[in-house]
Scaffold this motif. Structure first.
Motif, mmCIF file in Angstrom:
data_model
loop_
_atom_site.group_PDB
_atom_site.id
_atom_site.type_symbol
_atom_site.label_atom_id
_atom_site.label_comp_id
_atom_site.label_asym_id
_atom_site.label_seq_id
_atom_site.Cartn_x
_atom_site.Cartn_y
_atom_site.Cartn_z
ATOM 1 N N ALA A 1 42.175 36.348 39.982
ATOM 2 C CA ALA A 1 43.116 37.480 39.918
ATOM 3 C C ALA A 1 42.690 38.442 38.820
ATOM 4 C CB ALA A 1 44.533 36.978 39.671
ATOM 5 N N GLY A 2 42.143 37.888 37.744
ATOM 6 C CA GLY A 2 41.655 38.733 36.656
ATOM 7 C C GLY A 2 40.487 39.598 37.098
ATOM 8 N N MET A 3 39.611 39.024 37.906
ATOM 9 C CA MET A 3 38.477 39.797 38.410
ATOM 10 C C MET A 3 38.934 40.885 39.377
ATOM 11 S SD MET A 3 35.754 38.876 36.903
ATOM 12 C CE MET A 3 34.550 39.710 37.939
ATOM 13 N N TYR A 4 39.908 40.568 40.237
ATOM 14 C CA TYR A 4 40.426 41.578 41.161
ATOM 15 C C TYR A 4 41.090 42.714 40.377
ATOM 16 C CZ TYR A 4 39.838 37.808 44.569
ATOM 17 O OH TYR A 4 39.324 36.794 45.338
ATOM 18 N N ALA A 5 41.767 42.353 39.292
ATOM 19 C CA ALA A 5 42.414 43.366 38.455
ATOM 20 C C ALA A 5 41.368 44.319 37.895
ATOM 21 C CB ALA A 5 43.178 42.700 37.313
ATOM 22 N N SER A 6 40.262 43.749 37.430
ATOM 23 C CA SER A 6 39.195 44.566 36.859
ATOM 24 C C SER A 6 38.536 45.458 37.916
ATOM 25 C CB SER A 6 38.137 43.659 36.218
ATOM 26 O OG SER A 6 37.134 44.427 35.589
ATOM 27 N N ILE A 7 38.308 44.890 39.097
ATOM 28 C CA ILE A 7 37.666 45.640 40.180
ATOM 29 C C ILE A 7 38.509 46.828 40.613
ATOM 30 C CG2 ILE A 7 37.007 45.536 42.626
ATOM 31 C CD1 ILE A 7 36.155 42.582 42.075
ATOM 32 N N TYR A 8 39.792 46.576 40.894
ATOM 33 C CA TYR A 8 40.646 47.651 41.410
ATOM 34 C C TYR A 8 41.127 48.608 40.316
ATOM 35 C CZ TYR A 8 40.737 45.464 46.003
ATOM 36 O OH TYR A 8 40.374 44.954 47.233
ATOM 37 N N SER A 9 41.100 48.151 39.053
ATOM 38 C CA SER A 9 41.535 49.037 37.971
ATOM 39 C C SER A 9 40.536 50.163 37.744
ATOM 40 C CB SER A 9 41.720 48.253 36.665
ATOM 41 O OG SER A 9 40.483 47.766 36.183
ATOM 42 N N ALA A 10 39.338 50.029 38.327
ATOM 43 C CA ALA A 10 38.344 51.095 38.223
ATOM 44 C C ALA A 10 38.722 52.285 39.101
ATOM 45 C CB ALA A 10 36.967 50.574 38.622
ATOM 46 N N SER A 11 39.676 52.082 40.008
ATOM 47 C CA SER A 11 40.119 53.159 40.896
ATOM 48 C C SER A 11 41.047 54.118 40.157
ATOM 49 C CB SER A 11 40.862 52.582 42.106
ATOM 50 O OG SER A 11 41.561 53.604 42.791
ATOM 51 N N PRO A 12 40.734 55.407 40.148
ATOM 52 C CA PRO A 12 41.598 56.392 39.490
ATOM 53 C C PRO A 12 43.017 56.380 40.065
ATOM 54 C CG PRO A 12 39.467 57.366 39.997
ATOM 55 C CD PRO A 12 39.508 56.037 40.687
ATOM 56 N N VAL A 13 43.133 56.078 41.355
ATOM 57 C CA VAL A 13 44.451 56.048 42.005
ATOM 58 C C VAL A 13 45.300 54.914 41.431
ATOM 59 C CG1 VAL A 13 45.674 55.704 44.186
ATOM 60 C CG2 VAL A 13 43.569 57.037 44.143
ATOM 61 N N VAL A 14 44.696 53.734 41.283
ATOM 62 C CA VAL A 14 45.414 52.587 40.725
ATOM 63 C C VAL A 14 45.819 52.857 39.287
ATOM 64 C CG1 VAL A 14 45.197 50.168 40.012
ATOM 65 C CG2 VAL A 14 44.335 50.894 42.240
ATOM 66 N N ARG A 15 44.900 53.388 38.499
ATOM 67 C CA ARG A 15 45.192 53.631 37.087
ATOM 68 C C ARG A 15 46.283 54.690 36.924
ATOM 69 N NH1 ARG A 15 42.163 50.382 34.332
ATOM 70 N NH2 ARG A 15 43.339 51.008 32.486
ATOM 71 N N LYS A 16 46.232 55.730 37.745
ATOM 72 C CA LYS A 16 47.256 56.775 37.668
ATOM 73 C C LYS A 16 48.627 56.210 38.021
ATOM 74 C CE LYS A 16 48.519 61.326 39.509
ATOM 75 N NZ LYS A 16 48.145 62.404 40.460
#
Length: 223
Positions: free
Chosen positions: A89-104
């Motif tokens: 789950a930590g790796m998925y968090a890191s992968i998808y957190s690179a998305s500007p949409v997710v971070r916004k």
């Protein structure tokens, strides 16, 4: 005056345990922003969402409702459990957190939660993005080996069979992803105080932060 305490640092540096205890001792709210990225990362992975498909991620997030009540997270009305605490789950968090949409999406939600209250928030971009005006900014750190050992012992105590070597590899990979991403990378805020937790107990780290908080926020008193 509200007292805002931002605690940032890499995976396994002790942010969650320390932040919870600091908030408890000072009698103020606590927010684990890393859990929010784990929730979204796991949700998007389980939905077979392409990490690079911006429009697809945007559409998925329209169906996501994350609530934070009484110290617990709820995803679309369902309480979130320990499934977000695995190394995967930590790796998925890191992968998808690179998305500007997710971070916004999550940054806005975090800012709303942190507004107009005294709070201890922990994550990777709290002092730089979520609460840049926080009176107290802490950057916790520790060697990858120490952090991998902590995570190994934590998961083993929960009955999860894991490999220390694999955890160390994942932590090193995650550090690389978190510090090299273009959007809100993991960096130490210029005005933050760095604490190396490698050879310190939780109690020692908590006491250091409480002392700093009481110096910066005169109205905050230890309970």
């Amino acid at each position: 005056m509200h007292c805002k305490i931002a605690i940032d640092g890499p995976a396994g540096s002790g942010k969650t345990t320390v932040a919870k205890e600091v908030a408890k001792r000072l009698g103020i709210d606590y927010l684990d922003t890393g859990a929010m990225y784990r929730i979204v990362g796991l949700y998007l992975h389980n939905s077979d969402t392409d990490p690079n498909a911006t429009e697809e991620i945007e559409q998925r997030l329209k169906n996501v409702s994350i609530e934070y009540k009484n110290g617990r997270y709820y995803l679309n009305g369902n309480i979130v459990g320990d499934e977000i605490r695995t190394a995967e789950a930590g790796m998925y968090a890191s992968i998808y957190s690179a998305s500007p949409v997710v971070r916004k999406y999550l940054t806005q939600l975090q800012k709303e939660i942190c507004a107009n209250r005294s709070i201890v928030a922990e994550g990777r971009d709290i002092g730089t993005v979520v609460m840049p005006n926080a009176q107290v900014k802490i950057f916790l750190n520790a060697s990858p080996e120490v952090r991998a050992k902590r995570r190994y012992e934590e998961l083993k105590a929960k009955g999860t069979e894991v490999s220390y070597d694999e955890l160390l590899k994942q932590i090193i990979e995650r550090d690389k992803k978190d510090t090299s991403r273009e959007i809100a990378p993991l960096i130490k805020a210029q005005d933050s105080i760095e604490i190396d937790t490698s050879d310190l107990t939780i109690e020692e780290v908590v006491n250091k932060i409480i002392k700093i908080a009481n110096e910066k926020c005169k109205i905050v008193k230890e309970q």
